[in-house]
Design a protein around this motif. Structure first.
Motif, PDB file in Angstrom:
ATOM      1  N   ALA A 219      46.251 -24.467 -11.733  1.00  0.00           N
ATOM      2  CA  ALA A 219      47.588 -24.799 -11.216  1.00  0.00           C
ATOM      3  C   ALA A 219      48.551 -25.206 -12.324  1.00  0.00           C
ATOM      4  O   ALA A 219      49.773 -25.141 -12.144  1.00  0.00           O
ATOM      5  N   LEU A 220      48.003 -25.601 -13.474  1.00  0.00           N
ATOM      6  CA  LEU A 220      48.826 -26.114 -14.565  1.00  0.00           C
ATOM      7  C   LEU A 220      49.013 -25.152 -15.712  1.00  0.00           C
ATOM      8  O   LEU A 220      50.039 -25.176 -16.397  1.00  0.00           O
ATOM      9  N   ALA A 221      48.015 -24.334 -15.984  1.00  0.00           N
ATOM     10  CA  ALA A 221      47.975 -23.609 -17.252  1.00  0.00           C
ATOM     11  C   ALA A 221      47.449 -22.196 -17.056  1.00  0.00           C
ATOM     12  O   ALA A 221      46.886 -21.855 -16.015  1.00  0.00           O
ATOM     13  N   THR A 222      47.631 -21.390 -18.098  1.00  0.00           N
ATOM     14  CA  THR A 222      47.170 -20.006 -18.110  1.00  0.00           C
ATOM     15  C   THR A 222      46.008 -19.883 -19.067  1.00  0.00           C
ATOM     16  O   THR A 222      46.095 -20.327 -20.222  1.00  0.00           O
ATOM     17  N   ALA A 223      44.913 -19.282 -18.628  1.00  0.00           N
ATOM     18  CA  ALA A 223      43.798 -19.025 -19.521  1.00  0.00           C
ATOM     19  C   ALA A 223      44.090 -17.775 -20.350  1.00  0.00           C
ATOM     20  O   ALA A 223      44.840 -16.887 -19.927  1.00  0.00           O
ATOM     21  N   THR A 224      43.500 -17.701 -21.525  1.00  0.00           N
ATOM     22  CA  THR A 224      43.888 -16.661 -22.463  1.00  0.00           C
ATOM     23  C   THR A 224      43.205 -15.321 -22.230  1.00  0.00           C
ATOM     24  O   THR A 224      43.643 -14.315 -22.776  1.00  0.00           O
ATOM     25  N   ASP A 225      42.128 -15.283 -21.447  1.00  0.00           N
ATOM     26  CA  ASP A 225      41.472 -14.014 -21.134  1.00  0.00           C
ATOM     27  C   ASP A 225      42.035 -13.496 -19.819  1.00  0.00           C
ATOM     28  O   ASP A 225      41.758 -14.048 -18.745  1.00  0.00           O
ATOM     29  N   PRO A 226      42.829 -12.409 -19.842  1.00  0.00           N
ATOM     30  CA  PRO A 226      43.470 -11.929 -18.606  1.00  0.00           C
ATOM     31  C   PRO A 226      42.480 -11.413 -17.574  1.00  0.00           C
ATOM     32  O   PRO A 226      42.825 -11.287 -16.396  1.00  0.00           O
ATOM     33  N   GLN A 227      41.250 -11.100 -17.991  1.00  0.00           N
ATOM     34  CA  GLN A 227      40.244 -10.608 -17.051  1.00  0.00           C
ATOM     35  C   GLN A 227      39.444 -11.737 -16.406  1.00  0.00           C
ATOM     36  O   GLN A 227      38.636 -11.481 -15.510  1.00  0.00           O
ATOM     37  N   CYS A 228      39.643 -12.962 -16.870  1.00  0.00           N
ATOM     38  CA  CYS A 228      38.866 -14.099 -16.362  1.00  0.00           C
ATOM     39  C   CYS A 228      39.788 -15.059 -15.632  1.00  0.00           C
ATOM     40  O   CYS A 228      40.210 -16.089 -16.182  1.00  0.00           O
ATOM     41  N   ARG A 229      40.130 -14.717 -14.416  1.00  0.00           N
ATOM     42  CA  ARG A 229      40.977 -15.528 -13.552  1.00  0.00           C
ATOM     43  C   ARG A 229      40.266 -15.678 -12.205  1.00  0.00           C
ATOM     44  O   ARG A 229      39.372 -14.884 -11.880  1.00  0.00           O
ATOM     45  N   PRO A 230      40.664 -16.649 -11.391  1.00  0.00           N
ATOM     46  CA  PRO A 230      39.977 -16.840 -10.104  1.00  0.00           C
ATOM     47  C   PRO A 230      39.945 -15.596  -9.233  1.00  0.00           C
ATOM     48  O   PRO A 230      38.948 -15.321  -8.568  1.00  0.00           O
ATOM     49  N   PRO A 238      31.576 -12.714 -20.658  1.00  0.00           N
ATOM     50  CA  PRO A 238      30.831 -13.985 -20.658  1.00  0.00           C
ATOM     51  C   PRO A 238      30.945 -14.676 -22.009  1.00  0.00           C
ATOM     52  O   PRO A 238      31.179 -14.041 -23.038  1.00  0.00           O
ATOM     53  N   THR A 239      30.761 -15.998 -22.004  1.00  0.00           N
ATOM     54  CA  THR A 239      30.859 -16.774 -23.239  1.00  0.00           C
ATOM     55  C   THR A 239      29.564 -17.521 -23.552  1.00  0.00           C
ATOM     56  O   THR A 239      29.553 -18.381 -24.425  1.00  0.00           O
ATOM     57  N   THR A 240      28.490 -17.201 -22.841  1.00  0.00           N
ATOM     58  CA  THR A 240      27.196 -17.866 -23.071  1.00  0.00           C
ATOM     59  C   THR A 240      26.086 -16.831 -23.134  1.00  0.00           C
ATOM     60  O   THR A 240      26.249 -15.697 -22.661  1.00  0.00           O
ATOM     61  N   ASP A 241      24.954 -17.239 -23.673  1.00  0.00           N
ATOM     62  CA  ASP A 241      23.802 -16.336 -23.756  1.00  0.00           C
ATOM     63  C   ASP A 241      23.248 -15.989 -22.386  1.00  0.00           C
ATOM     64  O   ASP A 241      22.534 -14.995 -22.242  1.00  0.00           O
ATOM     65  N   TRP A 242      23.531 -16.831 -21.366  1.00  0.00           N
ATOM     66  CA  TRP A 242      23.049 -16.524 -20.014  1.00  0.00           C
ATOM     67  C   TRP A 242      24.126 -15.810 -19.190  1.00  0.00           C
ATOM     68  O   TRP A 242      24.087 -15.783 -17.973  1.00  0.00           O
ATOM     69  N   GLN A 243      25.080 -15.207 -19.894  1.00  0.00           N
ATOM     70  CA  GLN A 243      26.060 -14.286 -19.307  1.00  0.00           C
ATOM     71  C   GLN A 243      26.997 -14.940 -18.302  1.00  0.00           C
ATOM     72  O   GLN A 243      27.348 -14.342 -17.272  1.00  0.00           O
ATOM     73  N   SER A 244      27.399 -16.174 -18.566  1.00  0.00           N
ATOM     74  CA  SER A 244      28.388 -16.869 -17.743  1.00  0.00           C
ATOM     75  C   SER A 244      29.645 -17.152 -18.559  1.00  0.00           C
ATOM     76  O   SER A 244      29.565 -17.350 -19.776  1.00  0.00           O
ATOM     77  N   LYS A 245      30.778 -17.175 -17.893  1.00  0.00           N
ATOM     78  CA  LYS A 245      32.039 -17.561 -18.518  1.00  0.00           C
ATOM     79  C   LYS A 245      32.227 -19.058 -18.297  1.00  0.00           C
ATOM     80  O   LYS A 245      32.586 -19.515 -17.216  1.00  0.00           O
ATOM     81  N   PHE A 246      31.958 -19.861 -19.331  1.00  0.00           N
ATOM     82  CA  PHE A 246      32.068 -21.321 -19.239  1.00  0.00           C
ATOM     83  C   PHE A 246      33.103 -21.892 -20.200  1.00  0.00           C
ATOM     84  O   PHE A 246      33.535 -23.031 -20.025  1.00  0.00           O
ATOM     85  N   ASP A 247      33.491 -21.125 -21.220  1.00  0.00           N
ATOM     86  CA  ASP A 247      34.328 -21.658 -22.301  1.00  0.00           C
ATOM     87  C   ASP A 247      35.737 -21.088 -22.186  1.00  0.00           C
ATOM     88  O   ASP A 247      35.919 -19.871 -22.022  1.00  0.00           O
ATOM     89  N   TYR A 248      36.744 -21.979 -22.302  1.00  0.00           N
ATOM     90  CA  TYR A 248      38.118 -21.595 -21.994  1.00  0.00           C
ATOM     91  C   TYR A 248      39.090 -22.099 -23.051  1.00  0.00           C
ATOM     92  O   TYR A 248      38.865 -23.132 -23.691  1.00  0.00           O
ATOM     93  N   VAL A 249      40.202 -21.336 -23.162  1.00  0.00           N
ATOM     94  CA  VAL A 249      41.406 -21.806 -23.834  1.00  0.00           C
ATOM     95  C   VAL A 249      42.526 -21.718 -22.801  1.00  0.00           C
ATOM     96  O   VAL A 249      42.901 -20.623 -22.373  1.00  0.00           O
ATOM     97  N   PHE A 250      43.031 -22.877 -22.357  1.00  0.00           N
ATOM     98  CA  PHE A 250      44.147 -22.944 -21.414  1.00  0.00           C
ATOM     99  C   PHE A 250      45.426 -23.269 -22.174  1.00  0.00           C
ATOM    100  O   PHE A 250      45.414 -24.114 -23.084  1.00  0.00           O
TER     101      PHE A 250
END
Length: 279
Positions: A219-230, A238-250
């Motif tokens: 609601a406040l900010a834009t994440a920098t990966d355009p493909q990783c939005r709600p 993904p940003t982890t070895d277990w293939q999950s997107k957990f790390d963000y730049v807002f």
């Protein structure tokens, strides 16, 4: 001060000599960890930011961690799962081996002998850290009221990115399967981020983009990966070895230009970096 700098330079020279004697550790002739040649001295990229959970405890050398950072030379780096001693060592290697000089601020949330070593009566400090090529002011270090299974918090500093003054936040939210705890932490963080028209939020949120607990940040900010939005239908990297997107730049008050995710053998989290443009 002079003696201290001479000592650091001698340590750097000895490290380089050891590398030369040992020789390359990769078949291609590159140094371990994808590092730059030792003689490559370069400037930081003034509009580049990076977030990286450096993994702790992990059997990774701080020389390799420094090489990973030097490969991308960001203006600002937010690190999670960091020990003070490791960050000091990484900063020294960045200066001595690559000519990259960073200021550092810490957001430590606990003392942990198991994670950070030390002696039982004086264990190492564990939490977050921010390295910035520009000086930092007004640092704050806040523990969340409920850390979940381990103390967690956020830190914030004011520094310069892309020639503009900006409030930079760095956080690490509660472990997976603690959705309710993370929701409370995100509300605390978002309330502080909302006070700033220009802000960059870095961190390991331990939640995928459509997780309900991240709603206050979206609601406040834009994440920098355009493909990783709600509601994204694209392929979210993904940003982890277990293939999950957990790390963000807002971002607030900045526009993302280029976003990259770099898998690395030096952590179970990938390097996430973004070049930004102040609006």
């Amino acid at each position: 001060m002079v003696l201290g700098r001479i000592t650091r330079l001698l340590v750097g020279a000895m490290t380089v000599a050891c590398m030369v004697l040992v020789g390359p550790s990769a078949p291609s002739g590159a140094l371990a960890g994808g590092s730059l040649p030792v003689e490559a001295v370069r400037d930081v990229v003034p509009n580049r930011v990076m977030t990286w959970n450096i993994c702790n405890p992990c059997e990774t050398s701080n020389v390799d961690r420094a090489a990973e950072i030097a490969t991308y030379a960001p203006q600002v780096i937010g690190m999670q799962e960091a020990c003070v001693r490791d960050v000091e060592s990484i900063r020294d290697h960045l200066e001595n081996l690559y000519g990259l000089v960073y200021h550092v601020e810490y957001g430590m949330v606990l003392r942990s002998w198991g994670r950070c070593g030390g002696v039982p009566w004086s264990p190492g400090e564990f939490g977050q850290a921010v390295l910035s090529a520009a000086p930092m002011t007004d640092p704050v270090d806040v523990e969340y009221p409920d850390g979940g299974s381990e103390d967690r918090g956020y830190m914030a500093v004011t520094t310069t990115v892309g020639g503009q003054s900006v409030r930079v936040f760095n956080t690490h939210l509660a472990h997976r399967r603690q959705e309710t705890v993370r929701a409370g932490q995100t509300r605390v963080l978002a309330a502080e981020v909302a006070e700033h028209d220009r802000a960059i939020v870095l961190g390991d949120f331990n939640a995928v983009p459509d997780a309900p607990e991240l709603a206050p940040m979206w609601a406040l900010a834009t994440a920098t990966d355009p493909q990783c939005r709600p509601a994204s239908t694209g392929i979210c990297t993904p940003t982890t070895d277990w293939q999950s997107k957990f790390d963000y730049v807002f971002l607030r008050g900045f526009v993302p230009l280029r976003h990259h995710v770099h898998p690395t053998p030096n952590s179970d989290h990938h390097v996430v970096r973004t070049d930004v443009d102040p609006t």
